[in-house]
Motif scaffolding. Structure first.
Motif, PDB file in Angstrom:
ATOM      1  N   LEU A  12       0.828  -1.210   0.000  1.00  0.00           N
ATOM      2  CA  LEU A  12       0.000   0.000   0.000  1.00  0.00           C
ATOM      3  C   LEU A  12       0.861   1.258   0.000  1.00  0.00           C
ATOM      4  CD1 LEU A  12      -2.688  -1.127   2.590  1.00  0.00           C
ATOM      5  CD2 LEU A  12      -3.115  -0.618   0.184  1.00  0.00           C
ATOM      6  N   SER A  13       1.921   1.275   0.805  1.00  0.00           N
ATOM      7  CA  SER A  13       2.756   2.477   0.905  1.00  0.00           C
ATOM      8  C   SER A  13       3.453   2.780  -0.408  1.00  0.00           C
ATOM      9  CB  SER A  13       3.785   2.317   2.028  1.00  0.00           C
ATOM     10  OG  SER A  13       4.700   1.265   1.754  1.00  0.00           O
ATOM     11  N   LYS A  14       3.724   1.742  -1.210  1.00  0.00           N
ATOM     12  CA  LYS A  14       4.325   1.970  -2.532  1.00  0.00           C
ATOM     13  C   LYS A  14       3.314   2.592  -3.491  1.00  0.00           C
ATOM     14  CE  LYS A  14       5.915  -2.332  -2.687  1.00  0.00           C
ATOM     15  NZ  LYS A  14       6.572  -3.568  -3.186  1.00  0.00           N
ATOM     16  N   LYS A  15       2.062   2.215  -3.355  1.00  0.00           N
ATOM     17  CA  LYS A  15       1.033   2.697  -4.282  1.00  0.00           C
ATOM     18  C   LYS A  15       0.464   4.058  -3.868  1.00  0.00           C
ATOM     19  CE  LYS A  15      -1.449  -0.406  -6.236  1.00  0.00           C
ATOM     20  NZ  LYS A  15      -1.061  -0.182  -7.663  1.00  0.00           N
ATOM     21  N   PHE A  16       0.432   4.319  -2.551  1.00  0.00           N
ATOM     22  CA  PHE A  16      -0.146   5.573  -2.050  1.00  0.00           C
ATOM     23  C   PHE A  16       0.868   6.283  -1.152  1.00  0.00           C
ATOM     24  CE2 PHE A  16      -3.597   2.438  -2.556  1.00  0.00           C
ATOM     25  CZ  PHE A  16      -4.356   3.073  -3.526  1.00  0.00           C
ATOM     26  N   PRO A  17       1.905   6.842  -1.732  1.00  0.00           N
ATOM     27  CA  PRO A  17       2.961   7.486  -0.926  1.00  0.00           C
ATOM     28  C   PRO A  17       2.443   8.733  -0.217  1.00  0.00           C
ATOM     29  CG  PRO A  17       3.268   7.977  -3.254  1.00  0.00           C
ATOM     30  CD  PRO A  17       2.169   6.948  -3.184  1.00  0.00           C
ATOM     31  N   SER A  18       2.932   8.939   0.994  1.00  0.00           N
ATOM     32  CA  SER A  18       2.512  10.103   1.770  1.00  0.00           C
ATOM     33  C   SER A  18       3.662  10.576   2.654  1.00  0.00           C
ATOM     34  CB  SER A  18       1.286   9.772   2.630  1.00  0.00           C
ATOM     35  OG  SER A  18       1.575   8.715   3.524  1.00  0.00           O
ATOM     36  N   VAL A  19       3.576  11.837   3.044  1.00  0.00           N
ATOM     37  CA  VAL A  19       4.538  12.436   3.959  1.00  0.00           C
ATOM     38  C   VAL A  19       3.758  13.073   5.095  1.00  0.00           C
ATOM     39  CG1 VAL A  19       6.296  14.231   4.265  1.00  0.00           C
ATOM     40  CG2 VAL A  19       6.281  12.852   2.176  1.00  0.00           C
ATOM     41  N   VAL A  20       4.169  12.788   6.339  1.00  0.00           N
ATOM     42  CA  VAL A  20       3.478  13.301   7.520  1.00  0.00           C
ATOM     43  C   VAL A  20       4.342  14.336   8.229  1.00  0.00           C
ATOM     44  CG1 VAL A  20       2.492  12.728   9.768  1.00  0.00           C
ATOM     45  CG2 VAL A  20       2.201  11.157   7.854  1.00  0.00           C
ATOM     46  N   PHE A  21       3.751  15.492   8.498  1.00  0.00           N
ATOM     47  CA  PHE A  21       4.340  16.496   9.377  1.00  0.00           C
ATOM     48  C   PHE A  21       3.572  16.418  10.694  1.00  0.00           C
ATOM     49  CE2 PHE A  21       5.323  17.962   5.199  1.00  0.00           C
ATOM     50  CZ  PHE A  21       6.401  18.842   5.266  1.00  0.00           C
ATOM     51  N   SER A  22       4.251  16.190  11.788  1.00  0.00           N
ATOM     52  CA  SER A  22       3.579  16.114  13.080  1.00  0.00           C
ATOM     53  C   SER A  22       4.449  16.773  14.146  1.00  0.00           C
ATOM     54  CB  SER A  22       3.327  14.650  13.474  1.00  0.00           C
ATOM     55  OG  SER A  22       4.562  13.993  13.716  1.00  0.00           O
ATOM     56  N   PRO A  23       3.859  17.114  15.292  1.00  0.00           N
ATOM     57  CA  PRO A  23       4.682  17.658  16.384  1.00  0.00           C
ATOM     58  C   PRO A  23       5.805  16.706  16.771  1.00  0.00           C
ATOM     59  CG  PRO A  23       2.361  18.038  16.837  1.00  0.00           C
ATOM     60  CD  PRO A  23       2.423  17.152  15.622  1.00  0.00           C
ATOM     61  N   GLU A  24       5.522  15.380  16.691  1.00  0.00           N
ATOM     62  CA  GLU A  24       6.553  14.396  17.022  1.00  0.00           C
ATOM     63  C   GLU A  24       7.716  14.448  16.046  1.00  0.00           C
ATOM     64  OE1 GLU A  24       2.766  13.308  18.831  1.00  0.00           O
ATOM     65  OE2 GLU A  24       3.310  13.690  16.752  1.00  0.00           O
ATOM     66  N   SER A  25       7.407  14.587  14.742  1.00  0.00           N
ATOM     67  CA  SER A  25       8.483  14.647  13.755  1.00  0.00           C
ATOM     68  C   SER A  25       9.290  15.927  13.904  1.00  0.00           C
ATOM     69  CB  SER A  25       7.922  14.534  12.327  1.00  0.00           C
ATOM     70  OG  SER A  25       7.070  15.615  12.013  1.00  0.00           O
ATOM     71  N   LEU A  26       8.617  17.042  14.253  1.00  0.00           N
ATOM     72  CA  LEU A  26       9.337  18.297  14.442  1.00  0.00           C
ATOM     73  C   LEU A  26      10.252  18.240  15.660  1.00  0.00           C
ATOM     74  CD1 LEU A  26       6.618  20.990  13.624  1.00  0.00           C
ATOM     75  CD2 LEU A  26       8.557  20.306  12.218  1.00  0.00           C
ATOM     76  N   SER A  27       9.975  17.308  16.571  1.00  0.00           N
ATOM     77  CA  SER A  27      10.805  17.169  17.776  1.00  0.00           C
ATOM     78  C   SER A  27      11.841  16.053  17.636  1.00  0.00           C
ATOM     79  CB  SER A  27       9.900  16.876  18.991  1.00  0.00           C
ATOM     80  OG  SER A  27       8.970  17.909  19.195  1.00  0.00           O
ATOM     81  N   ALA A  28      12.014  15.541  16.428  1.00  0.00           N
ATOM     82  CA  ALA A  28      12.879  14.373  16.230  1.00  0.00           C
ATOM     83  C   ALA A  28      14.320  14.617  16.646  1.00  0.00           C
ATOM     84  CB  ALA A  28      12.830  13.931  14.763  1.00  0.00           C
ATOM     85  N   ILE A  29      14.810  15.834  16.487  1.00  0.00           N
ATOM     86  CA  ILE A  29      16.206  16.111  16.803  1.00  0.00           C
ATOM     87  C   ILE A  29      16.474  15.965  18.293  1.00  0.00           C
ATOM     88  CG2 ILE A  29      17.949  17.946  16.907  1.00  0.00           C
ATOM     89  CD1 ILE A  29      17.012  18.855  14.175  1.00  0.00           C
ATOM     90  N   LYS A  30      15.586  16.499  19.112  1.00  0.00           N
ATOM     91  CA  LYS A  30      15.838  16.457  20.553  1.00  0.00           C
ATOM     92  C   LYS A  30      15.274  15.197  21.204  1.00  0.00           C
ATOM     93  CE  LYS A  30      11.775  19.191  21.894  1.00  0.00           C
ATOM     94  NZ  LYS A  30      11.309  20.427  22.580  1.00  0.00           N
ATOM     95  N   ASP A  31      14.408  14.462  20.493  1.00  0.00           N
ATOM     96  CA  ASP A  31      13.864  13.221  21.041  1.00  0.00           C
ATOM     97  C   ASP A  31      14.828  12.069  20.786  1.00  0.00           C
ATOM     98  OD1 ASP A  31      11.691  14.565  21.974  1.00  0.00           O
ATOM     99  OD2 ASP A  31      10.328  13.953  20.370  1.00  0.00           O
ATOM    100  N   GLY A  32      14.362  10.848  20.981  1.00  0.00           N
ATOM    101  CA  GLY A  32      15.237   9.684  20.871  1.00  0.00           C
ATOM    102  C   GLY A  32      15.589   9.315  19.447  1.00  0.00           C
TER     103      GLY A  32
END
Length: 375
Positions: free
Chosen positions: A105-125
């Motif tokens: 499914l991910s190959k056929k319907f590609p998507s990109v998510v922006f979330s508060p968690e992704s924006l905090s990726a640098i300081k998170d684990g």
């Protein structure tokens, strides 16, 4: 492009049908009403997993043993019906009534998510940073979805063998034989996944720097963004594939006894980390929160641009309450970027004022309140 979404007994929704715009869809409402649940349902049915950490049981509405999602989509002028049944023990995906995997499914319907968690990726684990990179891998090469899935299965098998040894269910000789039989395939998968991550990071480097300049503004000082891919305290970015395999093989041999003692795999891509450098300084310690978010925002924007370069189309975009996490400069940069790309976009927000860069006729606003949808 998704045309509609049906949710039944999913999270806080009883049963609701959601019409979707081909351009910008805005899910508007107060906190705790179900906006992110709608976004999660779309991501689940088109990718197989959630962008939030959750077990199957978390998807089920309280008091029910089963959730059901259904969507209608169009891709490459073909119609698709997607269905997902969620039970406590498993998820069953159907595409036009045929069983499919999440990676298909991910190959056929590609998507990109922006979330508060992704924006905090640098300081998170490191988990968040690895997930950030693995999302790019599928854009880089769709077959990487299978590679990631195969590696996770092999890792699960390997960890089960080690746990059985620690619990006393198998002795050392049995464990060594099982580990030895699994080693060639696990080493290959580990090397392949590590190499694909390195290749993707190298390929996207220029787009990340271009996006960063877009975010901070053309009048600002030039910012240089680079990445280190770290395994066992070593940056693997300059290495060849053969050198990567050699390093991994050496560490597997060195830590074998430690793995037996801990009952867990201590070597492999699941232990690697990504360090973002801002003007050659470690962004975890050097950058302000605003600079860290600008860096991740640039990384996500570069992923979108890079996907377009490779495949000729933009991926679907999902923005979960991201606008409130950004200052006015970066919020304006993001909305200007969104207005320039032609793809389906989903935005959740508690307070939406339409930016001048977005046309009202391109936007459909759906109000979410206590698991109900209204215009």
């Amino acid at each position: 492009m998704f045309q509609s979404l049906l949710l039944k007994n999913f999270r806080n929704f009883d049963e609701v049908s959601v019409p979707l715009s081909p351009q910008i869809n805005i899910f508007l409402g107060n906190n705790g009403q179900g906006k992110t649940n709608l976004l999660e349902a779309l991501y689940l049915i088109s990718n197989g997993d959630s962008f939030r950490y959750a077990d199957n049981e978390n998807f089920l509405k309280k008091g029910f043993n089963e959730s059901f999602l259904k969507a209608r989509a169009v891709s490459a002028d073909l119609d698709f019906d997607l269905e997902l049944t969620i039970l406590k023990s498993r998820k069953n995906h159907l595409l036009n009534k045929k069983r499919v995997t999440g990676s298909e499914l991910s190959k056929k319907f590609p998507s990109v998510v922006f979330s508060p968690e992704s924006l905090s990726a640098i300081k998170d684990g490191a988990d968040q940073r690895r997930q950030l990179i693995d999302e790019i891998l599928v854009s880089f090469r769709p077959a990487n979805a299978d590679l990631i899935g195969d590696f996770k299965k092999a890792l699960k098998t390997r960890n089960r063998i080690l746990k059985n040894y620690v619990s006393g269910e198998s002795d050392r000789k049995q464990t060594e034989l099982l580990m030895e039989s699994l080693f060639p395939s696990f080493l290959k998968l580990s090397t392949d996944l590590t190499w694909q991550r390195l290749e993707a990071l190298r390929a996207i480097h220029g787009d990340v720097n271009n996006a960063m300049q877009y975010v901070v503004g053309s009048d600002s000082q030039i910012v240089d963004i680079s990445v280190e891919y770290v395994a066992s305290s070593e940056n693997l970015m300059p290495l060849s594939r053969e050198e990567v395999e050699k390093r991994l093989r050496k560490r597997f041999n060195e830590l074998f006894d430690a793995e037996l003692a801990s009952g867990a795999s201590l070597v492999g891509p699941q232990r690697h980390d990504v360090v973002f450098l801002y003007n050659e300084n470690d962004s975890r310690f050097y950058c302000s929160q605003g600079q860290q978010r600008a860096l991740i925002l640039s990384f996500k924007m570069a992923q979108i641009v890079y996907h377009r370069k490779l495949h000729g189309i933009y991926p679907m975009l999902m923005l979960d309450d991201v606008m409130s996490e950004l200052d006015s400069l970066r919020r304006d940069s993001l909305t200007r970027f969104l207005s320039e790309i032609k793809t389906q976009i989903f935005i959740t927000t508690t307070d939406f004022t339409l930016p001048t860069s977005l046309k009202s006729e391109d936007c459909a606003v759906l109000r979410v309140r206590e698991g109900q949808i209204g215009n």
